[in-house]
Structures are given as structure tokens and as C-alpha cells.
Scaffold this active site. Structure first.
Site, PDB file in Angstrom:
ATOM      1  N   GLU A  15     -53.287 126.204  -5.895  1.00  0.00           N
ATOM      2  CA  GLU A  15     -53.992 125.481  -6.956  1.00  0.00           C
ATOM      3  C   GLU A  15     -53.045 124.206  -7.299  1.00  0.00           C
ATOM      4  O   GLU A  15     -51.703 124.435  -7.491  1.00  0.00           O
ATOM      5  CB  GLU A  15     -54.165 126.039  -8.385  1.00  0.00           C
ATOM      6  N   THR A  44     -53.211 120.308 -20.088  1.00  0.00           N
ATOM      7  CA  THR A  44     -53.691 119.356 -19.170  1.00  0.00           C
ATOM      8  C   THR A  44     -55.201 118.798 -19.920  1.00  0.00           C
ATOM      9  O   THR A  44     -55.388 117.728 -19.395  1.00  0.00           O
ATOM     10  CB  THR A  44     -54.378 120.414 -18.048  1.00  0.00           C
ATOM     11  N   GLY A 104     -51.526 128.059 -18.596  1.00  0.00           N
ATOM     12  CA  GLY A 104     -50.640 128.780 -17.537  1.00  0.00           C
ATOM     13  C   GLY A 104     -50.910 130.147 -17.141  1.00  0.00           C
ATOM     14  O   GLY A 104     -51.422 130.970 -18.118  1.00  0.00           O
ATOM     15  N   CYS A 164     -59.373 122.389 -14.192  1.00  0.00           N
ATOM     16  CA  CYS A 164     -59.132 123.469 -13.167  1.00  0.00           C
ATOM     17  C   CYS A 164     -60.370 124.078 -12.131  1.00  0.00           C
ATOM     18  O   CYS A 164     -59.809 124.868 -11.329  1.00  0.00           O
ATOM     19  CB  CYS A 164     -58.624 124.859 -13.876  1.00  0.00           C
TER      20      CYS A 164
HETATM   21  C1  ACO Z   1     -61.226 124.265 -17.700  1.00  0.00           C
HETATM   22  C2  ACO Z   1     -59.808 123.708 -17.533  1.00  0.00           C
HETATM   23  O1  ACO Z   1     -59.673 122.688 -16.967  1.00  0.00           O
HETATM   24  S1  ACO Z   1     -58.478 124.698 -18.225  1.00  0.00           S
HETATM   25  C3  ACO Z   1     -57.075 124.381 -17.380  1.00  0.00           C
HETATM   26  C4  ACO Z   1     -56.141 125.286 -17.806  1.00  0.00           C
HETATM   27  N1  ACO Z   1     -55.159 125.226 -16.646  1.00  0.00           N
HETATM   28  C5  ACO Z   1     -53.826 124.940 -16.725  1.00  0.00           C
HETATM   29  O2  ACO Z   1     -53.330 124.670 -18.047  1.00  0.00           O
HETATM   30  C6  ACO Z   1     -53.026 124.916 -15.662  1.00  0.00           C
HETATM   31  C7  ACO Z   1     -52.125 125.793 -15.773  1.00  0.00           C
HETATM   32  N2  ACO Z   1     -50.641 125.258 -16.444  1.00  0.00           N
HETATM   33  C8  ACO Z   1     -49.815 125.082 -15.839  1.00  0.00           C
HETATM   34  O3  ACO Z   1     -49.430 125.349 -14.765  1.00  0.00           O
HETATM   35  C9  ACO Z   1     -48.700 124.772 -16.632  1.00  0.00           C
HETATM   36  O4  ACO Z   1     -48.887 124.526 -17.957  1.00  0.00           O
HETATM   37  C10 ACO Z   1     -48.235 123.105 -16.295  1.00  0.00           C
HETATM   38  C11 ACO Z   1     -48.095 123.187 -14.977  1.00  0.00           C
HETATM   39  C12 ACO Z   1     -49.550 122.219 -16.258  1.00  0.00           C
HETATM   40  C13 ACO Z   1     -47.346 122.184 -17.050  1.00  0.00           C
HETATM   41  O5  ACO Z   1     -46.312 123.136 -17.136  1.00  0.00           O
HETATM   42  P1  ACO Z   1     -45.285 123.232 -18.170  1.00  0.00           P
HETATM   43  O6  ACO Z   1     -45.263 121.734 -19.000  1.00  0.00           O
HETATM   44  O7  ACO Z   1     -43.847 123.279 -17.733  1.00  0.00           O
HETATM   45  O8  ACO Z   1     -45.720 124.042 -19.171  1.00  0.00           O
HETATM   46  P2  ACO Z   1     -45.761 125.636 -19.015  1.00  0.00           P
HETATM   47  O9  ACO Z   1     -47.282 126.190 -19.260  1.00  0.00           O
HETATM   48  O10 ACO Z   1     -45.257 126.135 -17.771  1.00  0.00           O
HETATM   49  O11 ACO Z   1     -45.110 126.104 -20.204  1.00  0.00           O
HETATM   50  C14 ACO Z   1     -43.726 125.612 -20.757  1.00  0.00           C
HETATM   51  C15 ACO Z   1     -43.121 126.568 -21.790  1.00  0.00           C
HETATM   52  O12 ACO Z   1     -44.072 126.362 -22.733  1.00  0.00           O
HETATM   53  C16 ACO Z   1     -44.600 127.618 -23.117  1.00  0.00           C
HETATM   54  N3  ACO Z   1     -45.809 127.613 -23.643  1.00  0.00           N
HETATM   55  C17 ACO Z   1     -47.004 127.403 -23.155  1.00  0.00           C
HETATM   56  N4  ACO Z   1     -47.819 127.529 -23.929  1.00  0.00           N
HETATM   57  C18 ACO Z   1     -47.253 127.812 -25.100  1.00  0.00           C
HETATM   58  C19 ACO Z   1     -48.037 128.128 -26.170  1.00  0.00           C
HETATM   59  N5  ACO Z   1     -49.427 127.944 -26.395  1.00  0.00           N
HETATM   60  N6  ACO Z   1     -47.192 128.484 -27.305  1.00  0.00           N
HETATM   61  C20 ACO Z   1     -46.076 128.575 -27.130  1.00  0.00           C
HETATM   62  N7  ACO Z   1     -45.351 128.295 -25.996  1.00  0.00           N
HETATM   63  C21 ACO Z   1     -45.938 127.979 -24.958  1.00  0.00           C
HETATM   64  C22 ACO Z   1     -44.274 128.534 -21.772  1.00  0.00           C
HETATM   65  O13 ACO Z   1     -44.345 129.831 -22.376  1.00  0.00           O
HETATM   66  C23 ACO Z   1     -43.099 127.921 -20.956  1.00  0.00           C
HETATM   67  O14 ACO Z   1     -41.881 128.537 -21.773  1.00  0.00           O
HETATM   68  P3  ACO Z   1     -40.462 128.747 -20.822  1.00  0.00           P
HETATM   69  O15 ACO Z   1     -40.284 127.619 -20.467  1.00  0.00           O
HETATM   70  O16 ACO Z   1     -39.715 129.285 -21.781  1.00  0.00           O
HETATM   71  O17 ACO Z   1     -41.085 129.722 -19.845  1.00  0.00           O
END
Ligand code: ACO
Length: 495
Positions: free
Chosen positions: A342, A119, A200, A251
Site C-alpha cells: 500500500e 490521513t 495504521g 485507503c
Molecule cells: C477510508 C480511509 O481512507 S482510512 C485511512 C486509514 N489509513 C491510514 O491511516 C493509513 C495507515 N497509516 C499509516 O501507515 C501511518 O499512520 C502514516 C504512514 C500515514 C503516518 O505515519 P506516522 O505519522 O509515523 O504515524 P504512525 O501511525 O506510524 O504513528 C506514529 C506514532 O503515533 C502513535 N499513534 C498513532 N495513532 C495514535 C493514537 N490514536 N493515539 C496515540 N498514539 C497514536 C503510534 O503508535 C506511533 O507511535 P510510536 O512512534 O511510538 O510507534
């Protein structure tokens, strides 16, 4: 088989990066403040020069957000952070208190693991590099697979600038084959001394479970309360500006608006006037199906998308082109109420409660369900009420009369500028701070002797004497004979 090979390769890569970081840290750990500060300045300046290019890359690769807003985030993640940290003393002797005879020495923790979300990918690399190097630490990044290219490019920019300013090679690096196994190896490896996990739920949980000390950011889910005493027009402007900034990817941004019944009409009208579109029951149900994915986590299809894109996805044909945020009336909180969760997208829940006490209870309920320890916003000009909410809301950041997203990260407030926001013990985090270099160092304390045993004995005897003679003593109700007996025994033990 192919996957296994990829996993093994990625694990080997992590070990190699850590080995190089360890070598680099031997050199970096000898640097004085001046040398460190020179490198930090170079990283900030190079990040600033590349802010626009990297913002466009992040937007194109992830499909999240608005590139122009990502430029603002990159400028914040580089110069905004730099301005706040440039004069901090972080290594060597930090303080010498001649009067109290103590001295504090800053010690880097060593190698930091930086987990980077999709993000805010480029800005978070700039920020985590700056605060790590400022603390004299090396950092190895684990990129979210969906933002790998823009993350690697940003790491290239910051590491080249750092090296040109004297930073040892290998001090800033990034995994190029992002697999879960590689990230786990990085988090669990004995050479990793601290994890800075932003991302996440699963990733943050993995960081906490790794056995390595971790500072993680859990989910946000901040409600925004608009009170009777608020300037409603300005409050709604703050919420709309915040929620549409980078299409809601920060976030700390507001996830719901909450008001007393007597304010419902006025707030509703103002929201509509400023581009809020209230979904009818049918539309609300349709969109609800797109907020979460099958595994119950946030659906990436809505994350950082515009109202037009989200409307198209959910088949909402009645949403006007002028709409900036979609709003659904909600009263429940829980897994079966997706709007209470969220939503890193321009979507808000709208809660209406009968009394202030009901509002406070609902705020506590929402945050206890999701977003514990993160952020709460209120728009209010009643100091007593602000204190009342601040004492009750389980949030580490209580933002007043400002934008949630930019206020929480310290852009529109005087909070420490940061893109990793600690959620405190209630949120499972080891810190409730806006994370900065001081969270990434240890402090050695030198303390000179100032008392002898006789002084301690005399002090104890004096205190006991006072206890006997003074009726005002806080100990006057204490059984003094018993206390004397205990002190005698302690002294015997000491002798
Ligand atoms: C101050 C701030 O604003 S901080 C903001 C931080 N907050 C966030 O990022 C919000 C939370 N994030 C999320 O909910 C999600 O990441 C989303 C919805 C944004 C994106 O979803 P997706 O693109 O599907 O990514 P998601 O995080 O679910 O990960 C997808 C895959 O990558 C993997 N992955 C994520 N990060 C990593 C990493 N660093 N290394 C290796 N693998 C990773 C996950 O384990 C997942 O694997 P899986 O499909 O085998 O389960």
C-alpha cells in the site's frame, strides 16, 4: 520521568472523559428519534460551514494531501453522510411486523472509541460523530498525534453544534494528550463498548487485541484491473483522478494497475498520455528505498505528497513537472517488493500477466499479501468476467468502472457513504460493511408466541408422513425408521 507523568496525565484524562461520557449517555439514551435527528442535522451543518477552514488546518498540520480535496472530503464527511442517514430509524421502535408478530427496538451500544488517522483527520471526526450520535451513542476520540490540533478543532465545532441542539455535554469529546497509554486505556476501559479504529496497522491491531468489540480498517492495497472490454481512456482517467485525489491518502485508492499482456501497450500509452511517468529501472530502485521505513511500515515522508515532492525526496531528476503519478513496473509480490504494498501517495505498480486466469491469481496474491478484505477495482464491460473476478477477489468492495478512492467510500458509487471501510473476517474485522449508524446499535427483538407444542408435534409428524409417502421428498434416501426413533426420543425429552 517526564514521559511517565505525561502518560499518567493522559490516562487520567481518558478516565475523566469516559466518566463524563457515561453521564451524558444516561441522558442521550432517553432521547427519541426526533431529538437525535435534530442534533445530527446541527453537527452536519456546522461541519459543512467549517469545511474549508478545517481542510486547510489538516493540510497545514499534517503536510498530507491537497487542501482543496480535503474540502471535498469534509463536505462528503458531513452532508454526504447526513443525506444517507437522515431518514434512518435508529432508536426506539424501528419496525413492527404485525403479521409475523415481531418488533425491533434500536438500542445504542453506549460509548464508542473513535481512533482517528492523520490521513483523513477532520472528515473522519465529522463522519464518526454523525454515525455515533445518530445511533444514540457518545463518542470519545483518540487523535493521531500528528493531526491533534485539527482534530481537536473539529471536535470543538461538532460538539458545540451538538450541544446547542440539545446534546448533553460530554457526549462528544477528544483526548488532548495523545499517548499510546491513553489510547490503550480508552480501548480497554470497561465503559467503552465499541471501538471504531481507522489508522495504521499497529493501532488497528491494538484495537482488535483490546478485548473490546472493534470495527477496524486494515490496510488497503487495491489493484485496478483494466480489461480488453474496457474504455481504456476512461479507465485510466478514473485511476489517475482517484490516485491523485488528496495525493492518494484514501485507503481505497488504487495501488497497482494490472493488465493482460495484450493490453500492455495500449494501457501504458494512455497512462503516459494522462500524466503517468514510468520510472526506469534505476529510478524505480531509488524510489523503492523511500516507500517503507525501517520498521517495514509505510513511510510518512511519501504519504499524501505530490509527485514533485516525492521526486525531490528520492532524487529523481528526470521526472517532468507535468507528471501526476509515478509508475513502476513490478512482477513480484512481497516484503522485498515495496511497489506491491500500500502506498498512500501518487505511486502505482504496473503488473502485466499472460492470461486472465494469471491476472485473477495475481489479484488474489496481492490482496492476500496486503489489503485482505478491503477493495478491488476493475474496468470492464463483460458481465461474466465481472462476476468471475467478484467471486474470487478477497475484497469487500468490488468497484467497477469507477474511481477506487471515491468509489470505495461511496462518493462515486451507491455504496453506503463512509470513511471507515470494514474488511470482513478475512481482514480481521467484525464487519465487511461501509460502516454506518446501523453498525453502532444493537437490536432488541420482541417476538410474540405463534405456536403451541402440539403444533410443533403435528408439524414434525406431518413432515415424517410426507417423507414416507413422497418419492420426491428430499428425505427419500434417509433411513426413516432411524429418523422416527430420533424424533420419538426428542419428543420424550420435550415432554
Ligand atoms: C477510508 C480511509 O481512507 S482510512 C485511512 C486509514 N489509513 C491510514 O491511516 C493509513 C495507515 N497509516 C499509516 O501507515 C501511518 O499512520 C502514516 C504512514 C500515514 C503516518 O505515519 P506516522 O505519522 O509515523 O504515524 P504512525 O501511525 O506510524 O504513528 C506514529 C506514532 O503515533 C502513535 N499513534 C498513532 N495513532 C495514535 C493514537 N490514536 N493515539 C496515540 N498514539 C497514536 C503510534 O503508535 C506511533 O507511535 P510510536 O512512534 O511510538 O510507534
Amino acid at each position: 520521568m517526564e514521559l511517565l507523568e505525561k502518560d499518567l496525565m493522559s490516562i487520567q484524562e481518558v478516565r475523566l472523559l469516559l466518566k463524563k461520557a457515561k453521564e451524558a449517555h444516561k441522558i442521550l439514551a432517553t432521547f427519541n428519534q426526533e431529538k437525535i435527528d435534530r442534533i445530527v442535522k446541527a453537527i452536519a451543518e456546522a461541519s459543512l460551514q467549517n469545511a474549508e477552514r478545517l481542510a486547510k488546518m489538516a493540510n497545514e498540520e499534517t503536510g498530507f494531501g491537497i487542501w482543496q480535496d480535503k474540502v471535498v472530503k469534509n463536505v462528503f464527511g458531513s452532508m454526504g453522510i447526513y443525506e444517507a442517514i437522515k431518514d434512518q430509524k435508529t432508536v426506539g421502535i424501528l419496525r413492527e411486523d404485525k403479521e409475523n408478530k415481531t418488533m425491533e427496538i434500536g438500542i445504542p451500544v453506549g460509548i464508542v472509541a473513535g481512533i482517528i488517522p492523520s490521513t483523513n483527520p477532520t472528515s473522519t471526526i465529522m463522519y464518526k460523530t454523525l454515525i455515533s450520535i445518530k445511533g444514540g451513542n457518545c463518542i470519545v476520540f483518540s487523535p493521531h498525534p500528528g493531526a491533534k490540533n485539527c482534530i481537536l478543532e473539529t471536535v470543538k465545532v461538532v460538539s458545540e453544534a451538538a450541544e446547542a441542539a440539545g446534546c448533553p455535554k460530554g457526549a462528544i469529546s477528544c483526548i488532548t494528550i495523545p499517548t499510546l497509554q491513553a489510547t490503550n486505556e480508552l480501548m480497554k476501559h470497561p465503559d467503552t463498548k465499541l471501538i471504531l479504529a481507522t489508522g495504521g496497522y499497529a493501532m488497528v491491531k491494538a484495537a482488535y487485541s483490546s478485548g473490546t468489540p472493534a470495527i477496524g480498517v486494515g490496510a488497503g492495497n487495491g489493484p485496478a484491473f483494466i480489461d480488453k472490454t474496457a474504455n481504456v481512456k476512461l479507465a485510466v482517467k478514473h485511476i489517475m483522478d482517484s490516485k491523485t485525489f488528496d495525493n492518494g491518502t484514501i485507503c481505497a485508492s488504487e495501488q497497482s494497475v494490472i493488465v493482460e499482456r495484450c493490453m500492455e501497450q495500449a494501457v501504458r500509452e494512455e497512462l503516459i498520455a494522462q500524466g503517468g511517468f514510468f520510472l526506469n529501472e534505476e529510478e524505480s530502485k531509488k524510489l523503492a528505498g523511500f516507500i517503507l521505513r525501517a520498521n517495514g511500515t509505510m513511510n510518512p515522508q511519501i504519504v499524501g505528497k505530490s509527485v514533485a515532492q516525492i521526486s525531490k525526496l528520492a532524487g529523481l531528476t528526470g521526472v517532468p513537472a507535468s507528471a501526476r503519478v509515478l509508475i513502476a513496473k513490478e512482477s513480484r509480490v512481497g516484503d522485498d517488493a515495496p511497489y506491491s504494498r500500500e502506498k498512500l501517495a501518487p505511486i502505482l505498480a504496473f503488473f502485466v500477466e499472460e492470461t486472465i486466469e494469471d491476472v485473477i491469481d495475481k489479484v488474489v496474491e496481492i490482496l492476500s499479501f496486503e489489503g485482505m478484505g478491503h477493495t478491488f477495482s476493475m474496468h470492464c464491460n463483460n458481465d461474466d468476467l465481472i462476476k468471475r473476478f467478484a467471486l474470487r477477489a478477497p475484497a469487500s468492495r468490488i468497484l467497477v468502472n469507477t474511481m477506487g478512492s471515491l468509489g470505495g467510500i461511496g462518493g462515486s458509487t451507491n455504496l453506503f457513504p463512509a470513511l471507515t471501510l470494514g474488511c470482513g473476517a478475512v481482514g480481521g474485522s467484525s464487519s465487511s460493511n461501509n460502516i454506518g449508524p446501523m453498525d453502532l446499535i444493537n437490536i432488541k427483538r420482541v417476538a410474540f408466541g405463534i405456536k403451541e407444542l402440539e403444533d410443533l408435534r403435528n408439524n414434525a409428524a406431518n413432515l415424517l408422513g410426507d417423507t414416507k409417502s413422497s418419492n420426491n421428498s428430499p428425505y427419500c434416501n434417509v433411513n426413516t425408521e432411524l429418523v422416527e426413533e430420533i424424533v420419538k426420543r426428542i419428543m420424550k425429552q420435550l415432554i
